[in-house]
Scaffold this motif. Structure first.
Motif, PDB file in Angstrom:
ATOM      1  N   GLU A  83       0.845  -1.191   0.000  1.00  0.00           N
ATOM      2  CA  GLU A  83       0.000   0.000   0.000  1.00  0.00           C
ATOM      3  C   GLU A  83       0.881   1.242   0.000  1.00  0.00           C
ATOM      4  OE1 GLU A  83      -3.686   1.815   2.725  1.00  0.00           O
ATOM      5  OE2 GLU A  83      -2.846  -0.162   3.144  1.00  0.00           O
ATOM      6  N   VAL A  84       0.545   2.191  -0.853  1.00  0.00           N
ATOM      7  CA  VAL A  84       1.237   3.473  -0.908  1.00  0.00           C
ATOM      8  C   VAL A  84       0.181   4.576  -0.973  1.00  0.00           C
ATOM      9  CG1 VAL A  84       3.340   2.591  -1.995  1.00  0.00           C
ATOM     10  CG2 VAL A  84       1.422   3.318  -3.436  1.00  0.00           C
ATOM     11  N   GLY A  85       0.628   5.833  -0.897  1.00  0.00           N
ATOM     12  CA  GLY A  85      -0.326   6.928  -1.036  1.00  0.00           C
ATOM     13  C   GLY A  85      -0.092   8.047  -0.047  1.00  0.00           C
ATOM     14  N   LEU A  86      -1.176   8.780   0.225  1.00  0.00           N
ATOM     15  CA  LEU A  86      -1.124   9.950   1.099  1.00  0.00           C
ATOM     16  C   LEU A  86      -2.257   9.895   2.109  1.00  0.00           C
ATOM     17  CD1 LEU A  86      -0.598  12.724  -1.632  1.00  0.00           C
ATOM     18  CD2 LEU A  86       1.181  11.619  -0.236  1.00  0.00           C
ATOM     19  N   ASP A  87      -2.006  10.447   3.286  1.00  0.00           N
ATOM     20  CA  ASP A  87      -3.036  10.561   4.323  1.00  0.00           C
ATOM     21  C   ASP A  87      -2.987  11.971   4.905  1.00  0.00           C
ATOM     22  OD1 ASP A  87      -4.504  10.453   6.848  1.00  0.00           O
ATOM     23  OD2 ASP A  87      -4.525   8.277   6.549  1.00  0.00           O
ATOM     24  N   GLY A  88      -4.017  12.764   4.607  1.00  0.00           N
ATOM     25  CA  GLY A  88      -4.063  14.143   5.066  1.00  0.00           C
ATOM     26  C   GLY A  88      -4.899  14.359   6.304  1.00  0.00           C
ATOM     27  N   SER A  89      -5.275  13.276   6.996  1.00  0.00           N
ATOM     28  CA  SER A  89      -6.064  13.431   8.216  1.00  0.00           C
ATOM     29  C   SER A  89      -5.218  14.066   9.313  1.00  0.00           C
ATOM     30  CB  SER A  89      -6.624  12.077   8.671  1.00  0.00           C
ATOM     31  OG  SER A  89      -5.592  11.145   8.873  1.00  0.00           O
ATOM     32  N   PRO A  90      -5.834  14.728  10.295  1.00  0.00           N
ATOM     33  CA  PRO A  90      -5.080  15.488  11.300  1.00  0.00           C
ATOM     34  C   PRO A  90      -3.985  14.696  12.000  1.00  0.00           C
ATOM     35  CG  PRO A  90      -7.413  15.984  11.459  1.00  0.00           C
ATOM     36  CD  PRO A  90      -7.296  14.875  10.455  1.00  0.00           C
ATOM     37  N   ARG A  91      -4.222  13.437  12.270  1.00  0.00           N
ATOM     38  CA  ARG A  91      -3.252  12.619  13.001  1.00  0.00           C
ATOM     39  C   ARG A  91      -1.936  12.480  12.245  1.00  0.00           C
ATOM     40  NH1 ARG A  91      -4.188   6.237  14.549  1.00  0.00           N
ATOM     41  NH2 ARG A  91      -2.149   5.865  15.512  1.00  0.00           N
ATOM     42  N   PHE A  92      -1.988  12.498  10.899  1.00  0.00           N
ATOM     43  CA  PHE A  92      -0.792  12.234  10.103  1.00  0.00           C
ATOM     44  C   PHE A  92      -0.344  13.428   9.266  1.00  0.00           C
ATOM     45  CE2 PHE A  92      -3.151   8.235  10.635  1.00  0.00           C
ATOM     46  CZ  PHE A  92      -2.216   7.538  11.401  1.00  0.00           C
ATOM     47  N   ARG A  93      -1.048  14.540   9.380  1.00  0.00           N
ATOM     48  CA  ARG A  93      -0.751  15.699   8.559  1.00  0.00           C
ATOM     49  C   ARG A  93       0.639  16.277   8.849  1.00  0.00           C
ATOM     50  NH1 ARG A  93      -3.285  17.669   3.861  1.00  0.00           N
ATOM     51  NH2 ARG A  93      -2.117  19.552   3.407  1.00  0.00           N
ATOM     52  N   THR A  94       1.107  16.116  10.065  1.00  0.00           N
ATOM     53  CA  THR A  94       2.420  16.645  10.433  1.00  0.00           C
ATOM     54  C   THR A  94       3.520  16.107   9.525  1.00  0.00           C
ATOM     55  OG1 THR A  94       1.721  16.789  12.740  1.00  0.00           O
ATOM     56  CG2 THR A  94       4.088  16.850  12.318  1.00  0.00           C
TER      57      THR A  94
END
Length: 244
Positions: A83-94
């Motif tokens: 699995e690859v990609g992006l996660d822009g949710s608050p927990r991982f945005r940093t």
């Protein structure tokens, strides 16, 4: 069929693996890091019905960034990545810039290798995922796993030519049901996302495609058998066209 499953992370993984090889024509085992891919490839026996792919999950990108070079090397020996990609949710945005650097490197490497099939995580990051894919023509095929964007983002992903892998857990939310109902009937394949995805408190299993067909038939307003046949046909077409 199961086009996105963390088969190596179930309790009693070897037992689940053996059952999946017996019950599924095809299972795509996505890994979360390059070292996990190497370990899983050693621990589980090879099977013609199980595809094990290297990945680097965006949720742990900041921890596993030093493994990027290993991932790019591993990609030469497989037709699929995930699995690859992006996660822009608050927990991982940093750690979003680290995620994006890794994702862009994966896409660029896919182009260099003549194209790869990517199982992509896009939570709260659909716009950036599509922008990064658009910047690298020839990367291959994008399969957006457990798509959770909005309707406008779904339309953009469809226009881009993305496929969608969905499972029973997606239908637990109203937004998930609406999105599934609007997905193109010929670009959807089943997934479990087990053992992380759960229904009724229990992990979804790799042989959950009939449950997905049941849920999908309701939002597509089609008979269950027709929907199940459609998912099977889609899966066969995706595998044939991408050689996975």
């Amino acid at each position: 069929m199961d086009f996105h499953c963390h088969l190596d992370l179930y309790p009693r993984a070897k037992e689940v693996y053996r059952e999946a090889t017996q019950r599924n024509d095809f299972t795509w085992l996505v890994t979360t890091s390059p070292k996990a891919f190497a370990a899983t490839s050693r621990a589980l026996p090879a099977s013609p019905s199980v595809l094990i792919s290297p990945g680097l999950h965006p949720e742990i990108a900041h921890e596993r960034a030093p493994e990027l070079d290993l991932l790019l090397e591993q990609m030469a020996g497989v037709k699929a990545v995930g699995e690859v990609g992006l996660d822009g949710s608050p927990r991982f945005r940093t750690h979003y810039e680290v995620q994006r650097r890794i994702f862009r490197a994966v896409i660029k490497r896919s182009v260099e290798l003549g194209g790869r099939t990517l199982s992509i995580h896009s939570r709260r990051a659909v716009k950036d995922v599509l922008a990064d894919l658009d910047a690298c023509p020839g990367y291959g095929t994008a399969v957006l796993h457990w798509f959770s964007g909005n309707q406008a983002e779904l339309r953009a992903a469809i226009a881009h030519g993305c496929w969608f892998s969905i499972g029973p857990a997606l239908f637990e939310s109203e937004n998930g049901r609406r999105l599934a109902g609007a997905m193109p009937h010929d670009q959807v394949v089943p997934e479990s996302d087990g053992p992380f995805a759960k229904v009724g408190g229990r992990p979804v299993m790799p042989w959950s495609a009939p449950e997905t067909a049941q849920c999908l038939s309701e939002v597509w307003n089609l008979p269950v058998r027709v929907t199940a046949d459609m998912l099977a046909s889609n899966g066969a077409n995706l595998r044939k066209t991408t050689e996975i």
